[in-house]
Design a protein around this motif. Structure first.
Motif, PDB file in Angstrom:
ATOM      1  N   HIS A  70       0.822  -1.222   0.000  1.00 50.51           N
ATOM      2  CA  HIS A  70       0.000   0.000   0.000  1.00 50.51           C
ATOM      3  C   HIS A  70       0.853   1.267   0.000  1.00 50.51           C
ATOM      4  O   HIS A  70       0.331   2.357   0.246  1.00 50.51           O
ATOM      5  N   ASN A  71       2.136   1.118  -0.247  1.00 52.38           N
ATOM      6  CA  ASN A  71       3.049   2.268  -0.343  1.00 52.38           C
ATOM      7  C   ASN A  71       2.950   3.201   0.856  1.00 52.38           C
ATOM      8  O   ASN A  71       3.009   4.421   0.721  1.00 52.38           O
ATOM      9  N   GLY A  72       2.781   2.632   2.032  1.00 49.88           N
ATOM     10  CA  GLY A  72       2.746   3.436   3.249  1.00 49.88           C
ATOM     11  C   GLY A  72       1.394   4.029   3.587  1.00 49.88           C
ATOM     12  O   GLY A  72       1.259   4.691   4.620  1.00 49.88           O
ATOM     13  N   ASP A  73       0.391   3.826   2.738  1.00 48.77           N
ATOM     14  CA  ASP A  73      -0.947   4.332   3.039  1.00 48.77           C
ATOM     15  C   ASP A  73      -1.636   3.415   4.043  1.00 48.77           C
ATOM     16  O   ASP A  73      -1.284   2.248   4.184  1.00 48.77           O
ATOM     17  N   LYS A  74      -2.644   3.943   4.707  1.00 45.71           N
ATOM     18  CA  LYS A  74      -3.433   3.150   5.648  1.00 45.71           C
ATOM     19  C   LYS A  74      -4.235   2.114   4.865  1.00 45.71           C
ATOM     20  O   LYS A  74      -4.677   2.375   3.755  1.00 45.71           O
ATOM     21  N   ALA A  75      -4.419   0.932   5.472  1.00 47.52           N
ATOM     22  CA  ALA A  75      -5.150  -0.140   4.800  1.00 47.52           C
ATOM     23  C   ALA A  75      -5.791  -1.057   5.831  1.00 47.52           C
ATOM     24  O   ALA A  75      -5.234  -1.315   6.897  1.00 47.52           O
ATOM     25  N   TRP A  76      -6.967  -1.565   5.471  1.00 43.35           N
ATOM     26  CA  TRP A  76      -7.693  -2.490   6.344  1.00 43.35           C
ATOM     27  C   TRP A  76      -6.969  -3.824   6.464  1.00 43.35           C
ATOM     28  O   TRP A  76      -6.393  -4.312   5.494  1.00 43.35           O
ATOM     29  N   ILE A  77      -7.044  -4.407   7.663  1.00 41.51           N
ATOM     30  CA  ILE A  77      -6.649  -5.801   7.873  1.00 41.51           C
ATOM     31  C   ILE A  77      -7.845  -6.516   8.500  1.00 41.51           C
ATOM     32  O   ILE A  77      -8.838  -5.884   8.866  1.00 41.51           O
ATOM     33  N   GLY A  78      -7.757  -7.819   8.633  1.00 38.33           N
ATOM     34  CA  GLY A  78      -8.903  -8.619   9.063  1.00 38.33           C
ATOM     35  C   GLY A  78      -9.090  -8.756  10.558  1.00 38.33           C
ATOM     36  O   GLY A  78      -9.516  -9.799  11.033  1.00 38.33           O
ATOM     37  N   LEU A  79      -8.794  -7.726  11.308  1.00 34.07           N
ATOM     38  CA  LEU A  79      -8.935  -7.756  12.760  1.00 34.07           C
ATOM     39  C   LEU A  79     -10.005  -6.759  13.185  1.00 34.07           C
ATOM     40  O   LEU A  79     -10.039  -5.634  12.683  1.00 34.07           O
ATOM     41  N   ASN A  80     -10.885  -7.166  14.104  1.00 33.55           N
ATOM     42  CA  ASN A  80     -11.933  -6.260  14.586  1.00 33.55           C
ATOM     43  C   ASN A  80     -12.454  -6.724  15.938  1.00 33.55           C
ATOM     44  O   ASN A  80     -12.213  -7.857  16.348  1.00 33.55           O
ATOM     45  N   ASP A  81     -13.179  -5.833  16.602  1.00 34.72           N
ATOM     46  CA  ASP A  81     -13.877  -6.213  17.839  1.00 34.72           C
ATOM     47  C   ASP A  81     -15.360  -5.848  17.733  1.00 34.72           C
ATOM     48  O   ASP A  81     -15.982  -5.398  18.681  1.00 34.72           O
ATOM     49  N   ILE A  82     -15.918  -6.081  16.554  1.00 36.43           N
ATOM     50  CA  ILE A  82     -17.321  -5.761  16.283  1.00 36.43           C
ATOM     51  C   ILE A  82     -18.248  -6.578  17.187  1.00 36.43           C
ATOM     52  O   ILE A  82     -19.210  -6.045  17.750  1.00 36.43           O
ATOM     53  N   ALA A  83     -17.975  -7.864  17.355  1.00 41.04           N
ATOM     54  CA  ALA A  83     -18.862  -8.741  18.128  1.00 41.04           C
ATOM     55  C   ALA A  83     -18.847  -8.408  19.620  1.00 41.04           C
ATOM     56  O   ALA A  83     -19.897  -8.337  20.255  1.00 41.04           O
ATOM     57  N   THR A  84     -17.651  -8.203  20.175  1.00 37.03           N
ATOM     58  CA  THR A  84     -17.503  -7.915  21.606  1.00 37.03           C
ATOM     59  C   THR A  84     -16.425  -6.862  21.791  1.00 37.03           C
ATOM     60  O   THR A  84     -15.265  -7.101  21.440  1.00 37.03           O
ATOM     61  N   GLU A  85     -16.811  -5.716  22.326  1.00 36.43           N
ATOM     62  CA  GLU A  85     -15.858  -4.621  22.516  1.00 36.43           C
ATOM     63  C   GLU A  85     -14.655  -5.086  23.340  1.00 36.43           C
ATOM     64  O   GLU A  85     -14.802  -5.706  24.382  1.00 36.43           O
ATOM     65  N   GLY A  86     -13.464  -4.811  22.800  1.00 36.77           N
ATOM     66  CA  GLY A  86     -12.226  -5.146  23.481  1.00 36.77           C
ATOM     67  C   GLY A  86     -11.710  -6.544  23.204  1.00 36.77           C
ATOM     68  O   GLY A  86     -10.583  -6.869  23.560  1.00 36.77           O
ATOM     69  N   ASP A 108     -10.559   2.463  21.246  1.00 36.46           N
ATOM     70  CA  ASP A 108     -12.010   2.514  21.068  1.00 36.46           C
ATOM     71  C   ASP A 108     -12.548   3.950  21.071  1.00 36.46           C
ATOM     72  O   ASP A 108     -13.647   4.211  21.530  1.00 36.46           O
ATOM     73  N   PHE A 109     -11.795   4.883  20.528  1.00 32.50           N
ATOM     74  CA  PHE A 109     -12.227   6.271  20.478  1.00 32.50           C
ATOM     75  C   PHE A 109     -13.503   6.377  19.641  1.00 32.50           C
ATOM     76  O   PHE A 109     -13.514   5.997  18.468  1.00 32.50           O
ATOM     77  N   ARG A 110     -14.568   6.826  20.246  1.00 30.50           N
ATOM     78  CA  ARG A 110     -15.870   6.974  19.587  1.00 30.50           C
ATOM     79  C   ARG A 110     -16.355   5.666  18.936  1.00 30.50           C
ATOM     80  O   ARG A 110     -16.885   5.670  17.827  1.00 30.50           O
ATOM     81  N   GLY A 111     -16.133   4.547  19.610  1.00 31.00           N
ATOM     82  CA  GLY A 111     -16.664   3.276  19.145  1.00 31.00           C
ATOM     83  C   GLY A 111     -15.925   2.639  17.986  1.00 31.00           C
ATOM     84  O   GLY A 111     -16.538   1.968  17.158  1.00 31.00           O
ATOM     85  N   GLU A 112     -14.623   2.798  17.935  1.00 29.00           N
ATOM     86  CA  GLU A 112     -13.827   2.215  16.844  1.00 29.00           C
ATOM     87  C   GLU A 112     -13.742   0.701  17.007  1.00 29.00           C
ATOM     88  O   GLU A 112     -13.348   0.206  18.060  1.00 29.00           O
ATOM     89  N   ASP A 113     -14.118  -0.028  15.960  1.00 29.33           N
ATOM     90  CA  ASP A 113     -14.156  -1.492  16.033  1.00 29.33           C
ATOM     91  C   ASP A 113     -13.325  -2.206  14.980  1.00 29.33           C
ATOM     92  O   ASP A 113     -13.176  -3.423  15.041  1.00 29.33           O
TER      93      ASP A 113
END
Length: 161
Positions: A70-86, A108-113
């Motif tokens: 991604h040449n240093g740009d931000k990019a999604w990976i397959g990690l999340n806490d959508i199901a259970t916070e934290g 978790d700033f403003r509900g980041e999952d």
């Protein structure tokens, strides 16, 4: 079985066409990198439609490899806490793997999952962010996802005959 598959993949790694056109082979998996941005959910859906997942990163080497795509740009990976916070989990369902959070993350700033990479300028670390933001992404097909690819089978047959 996994040792046999891994040995077979190492043997075949010089073949560029193990992966489908548009995909790149690295360390036993095939990777596709987007040129457009999507929400985390859309990116995950697009990867699944291609028989892949957003990457579940297993090592620092793979982490750097994906971020370089991604040449240093931000990019999604397959990690999340959508199901259970934290409780962060990988989309491929594999148990706890490699983690490389930026300092004071996840917060978790403003509900980041959802999780994205921050690139070389931030030491290849990760950050939790709002899932509806738009980022590029990489899809990953592991050996179990492309072993039955007709191209792979033909290469295997040519290699063993």
């Amino acid at each position: 079985m996994n040792k046999v598959i891994f040995s077979l993949l190492k043997c075949l790694s010089p073949f560029k066409d193990v992966c489908e056109p548009g995909w790149s082979f690295y360390n036993g998996s095939c990777y596709f990198t987007s040129e457009t941005c999507e929400t985390w959910s859309n990116a995950s859906t697009i990867c699944r439609k291609m028989g892949a997942n957003l990457p579940a990163i297993e090592t620092q080497e793979e982490n750097v490899y994906i971020q370089h795509r991604h040449n240093g740009d931000k990019a999604w990976i397959g990690l999340n806490d959508i199901a259970t916070e934290g409780l962060f989990s990988w989309v491929d369902g594999c148990p706890d793997k490699f983690r490389y959070w930026a300092e004071k993350q996840p917060n978790d700033f403003r509900g980041e999952d959802c999780v994205h990479t921050l690139g070389a300028r931030h030491g290849y670390t990760w950050n939790d962010v709002d899932c509806s933001t738009c980022h590029q992404y990489t899809c990953k097909k592991g050996e179990q996802q492309f072993l039955f690819n007709p191209t792979f089978i033909m290469l295997l047959l040519k290699r063993t005959t």
